[in-house]
Design a protein around this motif. Structure first.
Motif, mmCIF file in Angstrom:
data_model
loop_
_atom_site.group_PDB
_atom_site.id
_atom_site.type_symbol
_atom_site.label_atom_id
_atom_site.label_comp_id
_atom_site.label_asym_id
_atom_site.label_seq_id
_atom_site.Cartn_x
_atom_site.Cartn_y
_atom_site.Cartn_z
ATOM 1 N N GLY A 35 0.824 -1.211 0.000
ATOM 2 C CA GLY A 35 0.000 0.000 0.000
ATOM 3 C C GLY A 35 0.859 1.262 0.000
ATOM 4 N N GLN A 36 1.924 1.268 0.796
ATOM 5 C CA GLN A 36 2.820 2.423 0.828
ATOM 6 C C GLN A 36 3.514 2.611 -0.520
ATOM 7 O OE1 GLN A 36 5.302 1.179 4.107
ATOM 8 N NE2 GLN A 36 4.223 2.476 5.575
ATOM 9 N N LEU A 37 3.936 1.504 -1.114
ATOM 10 C CA LEU A 37 4.623 1.586 -2.407
ATOM 11 C C LEU A 37 3.670 2.082 -3.495
ATOM 12 C CD1 LEU A 37 7.126 1.092 -4.119
ATOM 13 C CD2 LEU A 37 6.405 -1.300 -4.374
ATOM 14 N N ASP A 38 2.446 1.575 -3.506
ATOM 15 C CA ASP A 38 1.467 2.017 -4.501
ATOM 16 C C ASP A 38 1.159 3.500 -4.349
ATOM 17 O OD1 ASP A 38 1.337 -0.529 -5.532
ATOM 18 O OD2 ASP A 38 -0.492 -1.096 -4.446
ATOM 19 N N ARG A 39 1.047 3.959 -3.096
ATOM 20 C CA ARG A 39 0.773 5.381 -2.856
ATOM 21 C C ARG A 39 1.931 6.238 -3.381
ATOM 22 N NH1 ARG A 39 0.476 5.367 2.428
ATOM 23 N NH2 ARG A 39 -1.749 4.885 2.500
ATOM 24 N N ALA A 40 3.166 5.793 -3.161
ATOM 25 C CA ALA A 40 4.331 6.551 -3.623
ATOM 26 C C ALA A 40 4.387 6.598 -5.148
ATOM 27 C CB ALA A 40 5.605 5.927 -3.068
ATOM 28 N N LYS A 41 4.054 5.480 -5.798
ATOM 29 C CA LYS A 41 4.051 5.453 -7.264
ATOM 30 C C LYS A 41 3.016 6.429 -7.821
ATOM 31 C CE LYS A 41 5.591 0.647 -7.968
ATOM 32 N NZ LYS A 41 5.184 -0.693 -8.464
ATOM 33 N N GLN A 42 1.836 6.431 -7.229
ATOM 34 C CA GLN A 42 0.784 7.337 -7.693
ATOM 35 C C GLN A 42 1.181 8.795 -7.464
ATOM 36 O OE1 GLN A 42 -1.887 6.562 -9.459
ATOM 37 N NE2 GLN A 42 -1.232 4.423 -9.432
ATOM 38 N N ALA A 43 1.828 9.076 -6.329
ATOM 39 C CA ALA A 43 2.266 10.445 -6.032
ATOM 40 C C ALA A 43 3.323 10.902 -7.037
ATOM 41 C CB ALA A 43 2.819 10.519 -4.613
ATOM 42 N N ALA A 44 4.234 9.990 -7.405
ATOM 43 C CA ALA A 44 5.265 10.334 -8.386
ATOM 44 C C ALA A 44 4.649 10.604 -9.758
ATOM 45 C CB ALA A 44 6.296 9.210 -8.468
ATOM 46 N N LYS A 45 3.711 9.747 -10.172
ATOM 47 C CA LYS A 45 3.025 9.964 -11.458
ATOM 48 C C LYS A 45 2.283 11.286 -11.455
ATOM 49 C CE LYS A 45 2.143 5.029 -12.401
ATOM 50 N NZ LYS A 45 1.057 4.002 -12.513
ATOM 51 N N CYS A 46 1.588 11.562 -10.368
ATOM 52 C CA CYS A 46 0.801 12.795 -10.264
ATOM 53 C C CYS A 46 1.706 14.020 -10.363
ATOM 54 C CB CYS A 46 0.033 12.796 -8.946
ATOM 55 S SG CYS A 46 -1.058 14.210 -8.723
ATOM 56 N N LYS A 47 2.871 13.962 -9.680
ATOM 57 C CA LYS A 47 3.808 15.094 -9.723
ATOM 58 C C LYS A 47 4.297 15.345 -11.142
ATOM 59 C CE LYS A 47 6.732 18.054 -7.751
ATOM 60 N NZ LYS A 47 7.536 18.497 -8.899
ATOM 61 N N VAL A 48 4.638 14.288 -11.858
ATOM 62 C CA VAL A 48 5.112 14.429 -13.234
ATOM 63 C C VAL A 48 4.027 15.047 -14.113
ATOM 64 C CG1 VAL A 48 5.806 13.175 -15.306
ATOM 65 C CG2 VAL A 48 6.801 12.566 -13.095
ATOM 66 N N LEU A 49 2.803 14.520 -14.019
ATOM 67 C CA LEU A 49 1.711 15.004 -14.870
ATOM 68 C C LEU A 49 1.324 16.440 -14.534
ATOM 69 C CD1 LEU A 49 -0.503 11.778 -14.957
ATOM 70 C CD2 LEU A 49 0.935 12.691 -16.797
ATOM 71 N N MET A 50 1.327 16.775 -13.248
ATOM 72 C CA MET A 50 1.011 18.157 -12.858
ATOM 73 C C MET A 50 2.085 19.117 -13.343
ATOM 74 S SD MET A 50 -0.553 17.645 -9.014
ATOM 75 C CE MET A 50 -0.795 19.404 -8.765
ATOM 76 N N ASP A 51 3.355 18.705 -13.253
ATOM 77 C CA ASP A 51 4.435 19.566 -13.741
ATOM 78 C C ASP A 51 4.291 19.827 -15.237
ATOM 79 O OD1 ASP A 51 5.565 19.816 -11.274
ATOM 80 O OD2 ASP A 51 7.169 18.360 -11.596
#
Length: 378
Positions: free
Chosen positions: A334-350
């Motif tokens: 769960g922690q790893l999945d949350r981190a992956k989603q946060a990284a994807k979100c940061k890239v897309l928002m940037d």
């Protein structure tokens, strides 16, 4: 040969455009004789050229509601121009003129050297910025150890002749990428080629070598808190994509931030450093993971701000957290999945930012174009 890259179709729906000229040349290309040149070139951007005075350039930019900026990094010099898409021909011409034809008038250089002195004085009050500079000087020998901020002794030596020599050596066709967001590739090529076609074809030099050696840096300062950084090398940098992406996710997994946070969704309150450190040790004001990735190397670690009597404990906690996350079974799915989603979100928002999208296109072409990938990004 210089390279030109237009943007993806989604960006073409916007009435605005960003054009950037990116040069494989930053502080890591400086020599002892040109130390601080990149910093001064950043300050001298969009000043007088052989074709227009600084005043005329400012009036031209403001007349179309544009915005110009420049930034020096360790690996690149980045010049960008934002305005309405209808003015792209004017934007490209001003951008290329400013980069290729600067005059470096003595009075303008002296004025910007005084500004750098004031900037250095302000930078001394930025402990985290100083720490990041110290990490590079202590952790590397070679090019990446060169300071990004001009050293004070260099200010007394820098002049227009050093800048002209630095540009002549480094601002060459194989190291240039013209990129744009919000502009069709073919349109950009038709505008830029007449302005860049006379660039001489020279052999691209090898990137200056850097060797990670590790080290220790301490500085006594008259301040209330102690600021600490513990970092390790990211071997291979962006050329080792899998490692670089892993480190990006790891930074989101560990997270952290300030002890006092207004909270809210997306603030990283469920990251490991927030839950395991900031929630339990109120002597610590901030505790966060960071990464700085370059072409062939990088740094990953933890920055902490704490009371002086808790500094050694903070270092132990930082080392302990890095060991914990490296131990199999200590990170849940769960922690790893949350981190992956946060990284994807940061890239897309940037990438919603035209400036970031333009820089991303330029970096992709500069980094991967040399491997045979197509430079066209349309």
């Amino acid at each position: 040969m210089y390279r030109i890259a237009g943007s993806h179709l989604r960006a073409l729906k916007s009435p605005a455009a960003t054009v950037g000229l990116y040069i494989d040349c930053g502080s890591m290309y400086e020599t002892p004789g040109s130390s601080g040149a990149s910093h001064l070139l950043e300050r001298m951007s969009f000043k007088s050229t052989t074709n227009r005075s600084h005043l005329r350039l400012v009036r031209e930019v403001e007349s179309i509601g544009g915005n110009v900026s420049a930034i020096a990094t360790r690996e690149q010099m980045c010049y960008t121009y934002d305005a309405f898409r209808a003015y792209v021909p004017d934007m490209v011409e001003v951008l290329i003129d400013s980069v290729r034809n600067p005059t470096f008038l003595d009075w303008e250089v002296k004025e910007q050297l005084e500004e750098i002195k004031a900037e250095i004085a302000e930078f001394s009050a930025n402990p985290q910025g100083l720490l990041l500079e110290a990490l590079h000087s202590a952790g590397y020998t070679g090019a990446l150890a060169n300071p990004l901020i001009a050293p004070e002794p260099a200010i007394h030596k820098l002049d227009s002749s050093i800048l002209k020599e630095f540009i002549a050596e480094n601002y060459t066709a194989p190291r240039m990428v013209l990129a744009a967001s919000g502009v069709e590739h073919d349109v950009l090529v038709s505008i830029a080629e007449p302005l860049l076609s006379d660039l001489p074809a020279v052999k691209r030099p090898e990137e200056p070598k850097s060797v990670y050696v590790g080290g220790d840096y301490r500085c006594q300062a008259d301040c209330q808190n102690t600021h600490v950084a513990l970092a390790f090398e990211v071997p291979g940098g962006w050329y080792e994509e899998k490692t670089a992406i892993t480190v990006t996710v790891l930074q989101k997994l560990m997270g952290g931030g300030d002890w006092f946070c207004t909270g809210g969704v997306g603030k990283g309150l469920y990251s490991r450093l927030s839950l395991r450190i900031l929630s339990h040790y109120h002597q610590i004001e901030s505790f966060s993971a960071f990464n700085h990735i370059y072409n062939y190397s990088g740094l990953f670690g933890i920055l902490a701000t704490t009371s002086p009597d808790f500094a050694s404990k903070a270092v132990d906690l930082a080392a302990g957290e890095l060991l914990e996350v490296a131990t199999p079974g200590n990170v849940t799915q769960g922690q790893l999945d949350r981190a992956k989603q946060a990284a994807k979100c940061k890239v897309l928002m940037d990438l919603e930012s035209r400036a970031v999208a333009c820089e991303d296109i330029g970096r992709q072409v500069m980094t991967y174009g040399e491997r045979g990938n197509p430079s066209r990004n349309s």
